[in-house]
Scaffold this motif. Structure first.
Motif, mmCIF file in Angstrom:
data_model
loop_
_atom_site.group_PDB
_atom_site.id
_atom_site.type_symbol
_atom_site.label_atom_id
_atom_site.label_comp_id
_atom_site.label_asym_id
_atom_site.label_seq_id
_atom_site.Cartn_x
_atom_site.Cartn_y
_atom_site.Cartn_z
ATOM 1 N N SER A 19 10.466 58.136 71.879
ATOM 2 C CA SER A 19 10.306 56.768 71.389
ATOM 3 C C SER A 19 11.290 55.805 72.037
ATOM 4 O O SER A 19 11.069 54.596 72.032
ATOM 5 C CB SER A 19 10.469 56.738 69.866
ATOM 6 N N PHE B 57 11.322 61.625 68.729
ATOM 7 C CA PHE B 57 12.289 60.535 68.601
ATOM 8 C C PHE B 57 12.847 60.136 69.962
ATOM 9 O O PHE B 57 12.995 58.939 70.260
ATOM 10 C CB PHE B 57 13.417 60.963 67.663
ATOM 11 N N THR C 115 18.439 55.485 64.274
ATOM 12 C CA THR C 115 17.714 54.558 65.142
ATOM 13 C C THR C 115 18.612 53.413 65.576
ATOM 14 O O THR C 115 18.649 53.034 66.758
ATOM 15 C CB THR C 115 16.481 54.025 64.406
ATOM 16 N N PHE D 127 11.141 50.935 74.746
ATOM 17 C CA PHE D 127 11.190 51.256 73.325
ATOM 18 C C PHE D 127 9.792 51.148 72.723
ATOM 19 O O PHE D 127 9.082 50.165 72.946
ATOM 20 C CB PHE D 127 12.124 50.305 72.587
ATOM 21 N N PHE E 31 10.157 52.297 67.108
ATOM 22 C CA PHE E 31 11.606 52.316 67.297
ATOM 23 C C PHE E 31 12.180 50.906 67.155
ATOM 24 O O PHE E 31 13.226 50.721 66.511
ATOM 25 C CB PHE E 31 11.943 52.890 68.673
#
Length: 461
Positions: free
Chosen positions: A405, A402, A370, A261, A265
Motif C-alpha cells: 500500500s 500493508f 500508518t 500511496f 493508506f
C-alpha cells in the motif's frame, strides 16, 4: 635417511588437492612433470603455477614474481593467514563464466583469506569509506551495538584478490557446540560484503569458495537486496530465496504520496491525524526505552523468537545521541502523549532501511503505524535518500499488503546463503545419508516378513 614426517603444507597439498598436484594428475600440465609435482608436495614448496620444476626461488621467503603483485592489507598479531590448502581457494574469472579449464587457469584470480579475531578499525573504516552505500549492518558502529546486545564480538574475514581488490566480511560467531558457526550480519538484516571494487557474480563466488575452505566452520550470510549477485550453484553452499520490499524515493515525497500511496493508506494517514496521533523524530533515552517496551509486547503477540534484548535499545540510544548519527527513531503518540507505535530506521548513503517496527495492538484503531510509515517516507525523502528498504513480510499476508500500500515493490532472489566448510559439508552429507537409510528401512519394514498364518500354505508347515 630422509625423515618421513610431513609438514602441514605437505599434508594440505597431498590430502586437500593442491593446484600443482591436481593439475598434474588431471593432465593439465606437460607430460613428465608428475614426479616433480609429487616432489614439490612432499618437500612443502609450492610449485610454479605455470608448470615446470620447482626452484630455490619458489620458496616461502622468495619475492613474488612481477605481474602478480599481492597487495598487503593486514598487519598485526591478530591477523591470521589461513594455511595453504585450507584458506587459499576459489578463482575469479574476470571475463565471466563459460571458459574451459585452460581459460580459467589463465584468467583466474586467486583469493587469500585472513581471519582477524580482534579487528583493527583502520582497515575496516577504510573499506566502509570506499563503499558509501554499503549496509549499515556491515559497519563498526553496528558491531559495537551487536557486541553490547548479544555478547558476541565481530570477527573480520578479509580476502585479498590477486588483482588488488580487497573484500571484507564482518561476521559474529554464535554458540553452536563443537564447531564454529558465524552469522553475517544475523537476524535477516541486509548485509553483503565490503569491497573497494564492484563485486560481480564471478568474484563473489570465488570469495564464497575461499570461505568454504575453512573446514570446520559454517557461515550464514544475508545479502544486500539492492544487489542481485546471481550466485551460481555449488556443493558447499545453500541458497534460499526471500522477498524484500523496496520503495523507490527518486520521484520525491509529493509524487510518491500522489502516485504510489494507495487510497486506503492516504485515508489512514488523515484518520490518524484527526484522532490525535502525532509523529516525531526522537533520540532520547526515554524514547528508546518506550520503543523497547512496544517491541517486547508486539514480539510476544506475534513471534517469541523476534524478541530483542533490552541492551540492544540502550546501545542504539547511546549511538543515536551522537551528532549526525545514522540511527533514527520515529515515534507515534496518541492524544495523551503515550507512545503507541514506532520505527527504528537507519539512514546511510542513498538508502533508508527499516530495522525494527512495533505497535501497541490496543491502539490499532488509531492507525498509528500508518502515520509512522508516512512520516518515515517523508523523512527519508527530505534526507536525500533514493530508496527505502522495508524488509521482508515473513510470509504474513497482511504485512505484505500493508507494504504494497506504500507503493513498495517486491524484490525476490537468493538472499540467504549458507556456506559450509569441507568438514561441515561432509558431516551434513553423512547425516543426510543416514536419514535416507532410516527412511528406506521404515518403508520396507514388514514387507519381507512371513504371512500372519506362518510359513507354508494356509499356515501349515
Amino acid at each position: 635417511m630422509r625423515s618421513l614426517a610431513l609438514s602441514r603444507r605437505s599434508i594440505s597439498a597431498l590430502l586437500l588437492g593442491s593446484a600443482t598436484l591436481r593439475g598434474s594428475l588431471l593432465g593439465e600440465r606437460r607430460r613428465g612433470d608428475c614426479a616433480g609435482s609429487f616432489r614439490r608436495a612432499w618437500n612443502g614448496r609450492p610449485g610454479d603455477p605455470r608448470g615446470g620444476r620447482a626452484c630455490k626461488s619458489s620458496g616461502r621467503d622468495a619475492p613474488r614474481r612481477a605481474g602478480r603483485p599481492w597487495r598487503g592489507v593486514l598487519c598485526g598479531a591478530d591477523s591470521k593467514l589461513l594455511p595453504a590448502g585450507l584458506g587459499r581457494g576459489g578463482f575469479h574469472d574476470s571475463r565471466g563464466a563459460g571458459g574451459g579449464p585452460s581459460d580459467r587457469r589463465r584468467g583466474g584470480r586467486a583469493v587469500k583469506v585472513h581471519r582477524i579475531a580482534r579487528p583493527d578499525l583502520r582497515l575496516w573504516e577504510a573499506l566502509v569509506a570506499a563503499s558509501p552505500n554499503a549496509s549499515f549492518f556491515l559497519t563498526p558502529e553496528f558491531a559495537q551495538i551487536a557486541e553490547a546486545a548479544y555478547r558476541t564480538p565481530t570477527e573480520l574475514f578479509a580476502f585479498e584478490c590477486e588483482d588488488g581488490v580487497r573484500v571484507l566480511l564482518p561476521a559474529r560467531r554464535i554458540a553452536s557446540g563443537r564447531f564454529r558457526t558465524y552469522v553475517a550480519p544475523g537476524g535477516g538484516l541486509p548485509g553483503g560484503f565490503l569491497s573497494d571494487a564492484a563485486l560481480d557474480p564471478g568474484r563473489s563466488a570465488a570469495v564464497l569458495q575461499a570461505l568454504a575452505k575453512i573446514h570446520d566452520a559454517a557461515f550464514r550470510l544475508t545479502l544486500d537486496p539492492r544487489e542481485d549477485l546471481r550466485l551460481p550453484p555449488a556443493a558447499e553452499r545453500s541458497l534460499r530465496k526471500d522477498r524484500v520490499f523496496v520503495l523507490d524515493l527518486g520521484r520525491g515525497f509529493v509524487r510518491i504520496e500522489q502516485e504510489c500511496f494507495e487510497k486506503d493508506f492516504r485515508r489512514g494517514c488523515r484518520r490518524a491525524a484527526r484522532r490525535g496521533v502525532s509523529v516525531s523524530l526522537e533520540r532520547g533515552q526515554g524514547a528508546f526505552q518506550a520503543f523497547a517496551r512496544l517491541h517486547a509486547a508486539g514480539s510476544r503477540a506475534w513471534d517469541a523468537q523476534s524478541q530483542q534484548p533490552s541492551a540492544l535499545f540502550s546501545a542504539c540510544a547511546a549511538q543515536a545521541a551522537a551528532p549526525a548519527a545514522p540511527l533514527e527513531l520515529v515515534l507515534a503518540r496518541d492524544s495523551a502523549g503515550t507512545p503507541v507505535a514506532g520505527i527504528l530506521g537507519v539512514r546511510r548513503g542513498d538508502t533508508w532501511t527499516v530495522w525494527l517496527a512495533a505497535m501497541d495492538r490496543r491502539a490499532r484503531l488509531l492507525l498509528p503505524s500508518t502515520a509512522a510509515y508516512g512520516f518515515a517516507v517523508e523523512r527519508a525523502c527530505a534526507a536525500g535518500a533514493s530508496s527505502m528498504v522495508l524488509g521482508a513480510s515473513g510470509g504474513i499476508a497482511s504485512v505484505e499488503a500493508f507494504k504494497r500500500s506504500l507503493g513498495a515493490q517486491p524484490v525476490e532472489f537468493d538472499l540467504h546463503v549458507e556456506v559450509r566448510g569441507t568438514l561441515r559439508e561432509g558431516l551434513r552429507r553423512v547425516r543426510a545419508f543416514g536419514r535416507w537409510v532410516h527412511g528406506v528401512a521404515r518403508r520396507t519394514r514388514g514387507q519381507c516378513a512371513a504371512s500372519p498364518g506362518g510359513p507354508g500354505l494356509g499356515g501349515v508347515s
